[in-house]
Design a protein around this motif. Structure first.
Motif, mmCIF file in Angstrom:
data_model
loop_
_atom_site.group_PDB
_atom_site.id
_atom_site.type_symbol
_atom_site.label_atom_id
_atom_site.label_comp_id
_atom_site.label_asym_id
_atom_site.label_seq_id
_atom_site.Cartn_x
_atom_site.Cartn_y
_atom_site.Cartn_z
ATOM 1 N N GLU A 88 0.698 -1.267 -0.112
ATOM 2 C CA GLU A 88 -0.048 -0.100 -0.184
ATOM 3 C C GLU A 88 0.848 1.310 0.061
ATOM 4 O O GLU A 88 0.560 2.174 -0.735
ATOM 5 C CB GLU A 88 -0.817 0.202 1.109
ATOM 6 N N PHE A 89 1.788 1.155 0.613
ATOM 7 C CA PHE A 89 2.935 2.107 1.068
ATOM 8 C C PHE A 89 3.578 2.668 -0.645
ATOM 9 O O PHE A 89 3.308 3.858 -1.139
ATOM 10 C CB PHE A 89 3.706 2.055 1.890
ATOM 11 N N LYS A 90 3.852 1.801 -1.297
ATOM 12 C CA LYS A 90 4.574 1.870 -2.389
ATOM 13 C C LYS A 90 3.534 2.524 -3.453
ATOM 14 O O LYS A 90 3.900 3.138 -4.230
ATOM 15 C CB LYS A 90 5.048 0.696 -3.130
ATOM 16 N N GLU B 163 3.882 5.825 -5.815
ATOM 17 C CA GLU B 163 3.799 5.491 -7.308
ATOM 18 C C GLU B 163 2.793 6.872 -7.773
ATOM 19 O O GLU B 163 2.965 7.245 -8.920
ATOM 20 C CB GLU B 163 2.961 4.518 -7.655
ATOM 21 N N TYR B 164 1.942 7.119 -6.925
ATOM 22 C CA TYR B 164 0.952 8.327 -7.163
ATOM 23 C C TYR B 164 1.565 9.694 -6.925
ATOM 24 O O TYR B 164 0.899 10.590 -6.832
ATOM 25 C CB TYR B 164 -0.332 7.878 -6.641
ATOM 26 N N GLY B 165 2.672 9.727 -6.229
ATOM 27 C CA GLY B 165 3.264 10.895 -5.771
ATOM 28 C C GLY B 165 2.780 11.511 -4.522
ATOM 29 O O GLY B 165 3.014 12.674 -4.458
ATOM 30 N N VAL B 166 2.315 10.729 -3.734
ATOM 31 C CA VAL B 166 1.861 11.198 -2.331
ATOM 32 C C VAL B 166 3.185 11.260 -1.658
ATOM 33 O O VAL B 166 3.925 10.485 -1.667
ATOM 34 C CB VAL B 166 1.034 10.095 -1.787
ATOM 35 N N PRO B 167 3.146 12.544 -0.873
ATOM 36 C CA PRO B 167 4.481 12.700 -0.189
ATOM 37 C C PRO B 167 4.539 11.555 0.954
ATOM 38 O O PRO B 167 3.314 11.103 1.655
ATOM 39 C CB PRO B 167 4.231 14.084 0.588
#
Ligand SMILES: [Zn+2]
Length: 437
Positions: free
Chosen positions: A33-35, A39-43
């Motif tokens: 989930e973290f990755k 991938e979506y550019g979340v800080p």
């Protein structure tokens, strides 16, 4: 970000969750989930906090809210369904010395079907329409199953409560895709496609995933069958269903779907534009892939301005202290802006990273550093940013994702919508002239 760094974030999350001994989440699941967030550019910090909140169980849906079967995630509790019993069987099992009867079968609603196991006799039969509350989902051998246990309540209800399960595909536009829709038909152009191998029940399988679009927007897709799709193809795909991740819709389809190739000029790439969406709609939809919003900056949030990151893990550090790596002498400076923008229909959070911030404000990180040095006060920077942004209207483009903090757009681009650039240049020019004279 290196794998070591990711592992240290996962450690943080597991650490934060260790008080809740009844919440079990595996390291692998957290990492996956973290990755995905990255991938979506979340800080990273945002991703971390969101996962902590999620697995503490703060995100369970309130009782009464029903979810479509296609949207059921593994390891969820408190699931409420309105569905039909498509079939049911029973079996004797022995647990300890005790023999007991369990029931298993398939439940369906308008979005899809799912296997279930009932651990006691709920007195249900094939064809019953049920309102189920407090069921839970588990993944078993790669399949998600619904479990009906001691705490589950079931009521039989009327046929008309559940729309007739329809397998006749209906045509949609991308902007109308919602989690849980089944039997979807779309005419789309493939903008990007990748093949990858995954393991399903111990055997290798090829999956094809990418992005497609129509004149109303873009979405992701995953095909579990090789339809010989290529970038640039325009297709009519019929018989897929929609899943969303943090509000980003994805069409899933397999060999049961039909895919027809159409004239590739039927949709031109130039007509697939980034969709401009009223903020309330984006919030109701819980996000979207590559969308644009226009709104007035109503708040510049804490954590904006010049920040310092740990060079090893890029966490934001304060007072030269990284929570993992201890004292840091050579922190890396960075600039970002966290905003709330409002377009009159609703408000949304926005995160602008360094590149977007520099471009929007027309000032590089180094120039900001000089501003801070000159006045020996970090607050000057944030004050100046507030002056430049507050109450201005800006356009922001990026991926919008939702979590417990609301919907956040991760900016890929941001522009002022209300400043007459020529005018600004004139003013600047005059100021310069005056200085020279
Ligand atoms: Zn660190």
């Amino acid at each position: 970000m290196t794998d070591d760094n990711i592992q240290s974030y996962i450690d943080d999350i597991l650490d934060a969750l260790s008080d809740d001994s009844d919440k079990k989440v595996s390291r692998e699941e957290l990492e996956k989930e973290f990755k995905k967030f990255l991938e979506y550019g979340v800080p990273v910090e945002h991703a971390k906090q969101t996962l902590i909140k999620k697995f503490r169980g703060d995100t369970e849906r309130p009782m009464g809210e029903r979810i479509p079967i296609a949207d059921i995630q593994p390891d969820k509790t408190g699931i409420n369904l309105l569905c039909r019993v498509i079939n049911i069987n029973s079996r004797e099992i022995t647990s300890g010395k005790e023999k007991r009867k369990i029931f298993y079968g398939i439940l369906g609603d308008e979005s899809g079907t799912i296997g279930f196991t009932a651990w006691k006799d709920f007195n249900i039969e094939k064809g019953d329409i049920l309102e189920i509350s407090n069921a839970y989902a588990r993944e078993w051998q790669g399949n998600i199953r619904i479990n009906l246990g001691e705490r589950t309540r079931i009521e039989k209800t009327d046929e008309e409560k559940l729309a007739e399960i329809s397998y006749k595909p209906r045509e949609y536009k991308i902007r109308d895709l919602r989690s849980g829709l089944g039997a979807v038909e779309l005419i789309v152009k493939i903008l990007d496609i990748k093949k990858r191998e995954v393991e399903v029940d111990g055997s290798k399988k090829s999956v094809y995933s990418g992005i497609f679009g129509d004149e109303t927007g873009k979405a992701q897709f995953t095909s579990w069958h090789d339809f010989d799709l290529k970038k640039g193809d325009v297709i009519r795909v019929s018989g897929g269903y929609v899943k969303t991740w943090r509000g980003i819709p994805q069409l899933i389809f397999d060999e049961k779907a039909t895919v027809e190739k159409l004239d590739s000029n039927k949709i031109l790439t130039k007509d697939i534009k980034t969709q401009k969406i009223p903020i309330h709609e984006l919030v109701e939809r819980h996000g979207g892939l590559d969308v644009m919003v226009e709104g007035t900056v109503i708040e510049i949030r804490e954590g904006s301005g010049i920040i310092t990151r740990c060079p090893k893990c890029s966490r934001v550090i304060q007072d030269q202290e990284c929570s993992v790596h201890g004292r840091i002498q050579d922190g890396l400076q960075d600039i970002r802006v966290k905003l709330v923008i409002d377009d009159g229909t609703g408000s949304i959070n926005a995160i602008l990273g360094r590149e977007v911030t520099e471009k929007l404000l027309g000032k590089t990180l180094d120039e900001w550093k000089k501003t801070a040095e000159k006045t020996k006060n970090k607050d000057t920077v944030i004050e100046e940013i507030k002056n430049m942004l507050f109450a201005h209207t800006i356009n922001i483009q990026g991926n919008a994702l939702s979590d417990e903090y609301g919907t956040t757009i991760i900016a890929k681009n941001a522009e002022f919508a209300d400043i007459d650039i020529n005018n600004e240049f004139d003013n600047l020019y005059h100021e310069l002239e005056e200085e020279i004279q």
